[in-house]
Write an enzyme that holds these catalytic residues in place. Structure first.
Site, PDB file in Angstrom:
ATOM      1  N   ARG A  21       0.833  -1.212   0.000  1.00 56.91           N
ATOM      2  CA  ARG A  21       0.000   0.000   0.000  1.00 56.91           C
ATOM      3  C   ARG A  21       0.864   1.256   0.000  1.00 56.91           C
ATOM      4  NH1 ARG A  21      -3.154  -0.628   5.095  1.00 56.91           N
ATOM      5  NH2 ARG A  21      -1.347  -1.899   5.512  1.00 56.91           N
ATOM      6  N   ASN A  39      -6.201  -2.464   1.963  1.00 59.85           N
ATOM      7  CA  ASN A  39      -6.238  -3.913   2.117  1.00 59.85           C
ATOM      8  C   ASN A  39      -7.691  -4.347   2.179  1.00 59.85           C
ATOM      9  OD1 ASN A  39      -3.483  -4.316   2.231  1.00 59.85           O
ATOM     10  ND2 ASN A  39      -3.387  -4.412   4.446  1.00 59.85           N
TER      11      ASN A  39
END
Length: 94
Positions: A21, A39
């Protein structure tokens, strides 16, 4: 802009707990893309990206590799509705 597009990506593989990320935020900002990354509870990473088609194609290419410790198995990509973001951020898990 009329020349902008929006995409939703779902990244499968070893993509959580490996800096995916954070690296996505850096890559998207470098490409001038707005949107978000998060996520998902199923172990995938989801990306919503808005920008020029060439920049989105570059992000899709990057997403298929990810950061050094990621092991991407596949990326599912689809057109998406515009959400009109001002920046690219990491958001809460879904």
């Amino acid at each position: 802009m009329a020349s902008e597009a929006a995409s939703r990506l779902r990244v499968h593989g070893l993509v959580q707990g490996v800096g995916y990320r954070y690296a996505t935020v850096l890559a998207a900002r470098k490409l001038g893309i707005t949107g978000w990354v998060r996520n998902r509870t199923d172990g995938t990473v989801e990306i919503h990206a808005e920008g020029e088609p060439a920049a989105l194609a570059a992000l899709l290419d990057w997403a298929g590799k990810g950061p050094a410790h990621a092991r991407v198995e596949r990326v599912d990509a689809a057109e998406a509705a515009f959400e009109h973001h001002d920046s690219f951020e990491e958001i809460a898990t879904l």
